[in-house]
Scaffold this active site. Structure first.
Site, PDB file in Angstrom:
ATOM      1  N   GLY A  79      -1.723  13.959  -2.183  1.00  0.00           N
ATOM      2  CA  GLY A  79      -1.270  15.232  -1.662  1.00  0.00           C
ATOM      3  C   GLY A  79      -1.214  15.290  -0.147  1.00  0.00           C
ATOM      4  O   GLY A  79      -1.074  14.295   0.534  1.00  0.00           O
ATOM      5  N   ASP A 115      -5.795   4.007  -6.042  1.00  0.00           N
ATOM      6  CA  ASP A 115      -4.909   5.125  -5.740  1.00  0.00           C
ATOM      7  C   ASP A 115      -3.566   4.998  -6.446  1.00  0.00           C
ATOM      8  O   ASP A 115      -2.927   6.002  -6.769  1.00  0.00           O
ATOM      9  CB  ASP A 115      -4.702   5.201  -4.218  1.00  0.00           C
TER      10      ASP A 115
END
Length: 398
Positions: free
Chosen positions: A72, A289
């Protein structure tokens, strides 16, 4: 408890999960909100933040601790959250040397933000994809407006306040054909540290991104293997003329590190992975990630410690699998030491013999390593002789 890590462990926290004020076409993280359908807002609680800071510092075996705040868009979270970060780091730091890094699109930065970053010596990574037409092709605000102007305002603000920043640039099908223009843009900005990341994504029929084990159709914005190789060669040829020791391109530094047998500092070119995980806003920890898929969830810090999760059999197998799953073509390749099969998430191609597990970008990397080998050999010799290779433009070959 005995700490099992002989080298630092990295867990990248997501204070706002996948929440972002932008909607980049190629973003691999926006869709992660679908994994938390019951959450009205993805905001890390103070309790989760404190548990993370405490556990993360305890998991380190070196005096240096690096926190990287990611999204984000991490700056969606107000500054009070990051002031609390500093309080907790001081509370649990026990004299450690703590460094904070923030990855951002820079569009929400203010003077107050920049004063905070400068005062506390935070390093900022700014996502920017080159000149305006390149950048705005895929990096748009959530309402569809172009974002280049807002990003540049943020960068100028960082520069005005003397905040140290690096550029994080995605190489895609649109900008990959202009390596020199791309590189010169960052030089003209005064940026001395640049990270180039190739975008390779596949989409499943349900409009979700595919992990390496799932089939999917390659997206139109993905860079091709030949484009990636030509891009790296084009940038390298421009960089090597006069910028060695002045401008630092992460993939070139990592390549040289592998050439001399050092740790490359870039996980995609390392022989092992599994030492760098990601933590969602609610404390869920994932193997990497780029592997935030349900099957790679390791646990939650409110039920398991970071040490337990990062030293678990699942995570150790995940890390060892990078080298262990290489096809024969890779194991026999002369550039294995430099590439190590690159990132496992890109290993969905097949070898000439039909064996699965070949990295999609293999052709590009082979072209790049073949091109830079004489220069890397020269720089390796300079380093071994105790001389820093400040400029290699005057080399003579053959």
């Amino acid at each position: 408890m005995i700490n099992p890590f002989s080298t630092p462990v990295y867990v990248m926290p997501k204070p706002v999960g996948s929440t972002c004020n932008m909607a980049c076409t190629y973003c691999y993280y926006l869709e992660k909100k679908r994994y938390y359908p019951d959450a009205r807002r993805q905001m890390m609680s103070e309790a989760t933040l404190e548990e993370f800071v405490k556990q993360y510092i305890a998991a380190q075996t070196t005096p240096d601790v690096i926190f990287t705040w990611h999204g984000g868009e991490a700056t969606v979270r107000k500054l009070d959250f990051y002031r609390k970060v500093l309080e907790l780091q001081k509370k649990y730091g026990a004299g450690r040397n703590i460094t904070n890094c923030l990855q951002t699109n820079a569009t929400l930065l203010t003077d107050e933000w920049c004063l905070f970053l400068k005062r506390n010596n935070w390093l900022v990574g700014v996502s920017i994809d080159g000149p305006e037409d390149f950048h705005d092709e895929y990096r748009r605000m959530a309402d569809g407006r172009p974002s280049f102007g807002a990003v540049m305002r943020g960068i100028r603000m960082l520069q005005r306040h003397g905040v140290e920043w690096n550029a994080l640039a995605v190489v895609n099908d649109y900008n990959a054909d202009y390596p020199v223009e791309f590189y010169r843009f960052f030089k003209e900005l005064g940026c001395r540290f640049i990270q180039f990341t190739p975008v390779v994504e596949r989409m499943k029929p349900d409009d979700m991104l595919a992990d390496v084990a799932a089939g999917g159709e390659l997206t139109g914005f993905s860079v091709t293997p030949r484009q990636w190789g030509d891009f790296l060669i084009g940038v390298f040829d421009e960089w090597v003329k006069e910028d060695v020791g002045r401008v630092f391109v992460q993939i070139f530094d990592a390549t040289l590190a592998n050439w001399v047998g050092a740790m490359p500092g870039l996980c995609t070119l390392s022989s092992m992975c599994g030492h760098a995980a990601a933590m969602e806003w609610n404390g869920d920890v994932y193997a990497c990630d780029h592997f935030v898929f349900p099957q790679y969830r390791l646990g939650n810090i409110h039920q398991n410690t970071l040490i337990e999760m990062m030293a678990s059999d699942r995570q150790l197998e995940f890390g060892a699998g990078k080298l262990g799953s290489l096809p024969k073509q890779c194991r026999d390749c002369r550039w294995l030491f430099a590439c190590n099969g690159e990132c496992p998430r890109n290993r969905f191609a097949t070898t000439a013999e039909g064996e699965p597990g070949l990295n999609y970008l293999c052709e590009g990397y082979r072209a790049f390593f073949n091109h830079v080998a004489p220069y890397m050999d020269f720089m390796k010799g300079e380093l071994e002789a105790g001389r820093a290779p400040a400029n290699v433009n005057g080399m003579r070959f053959g």
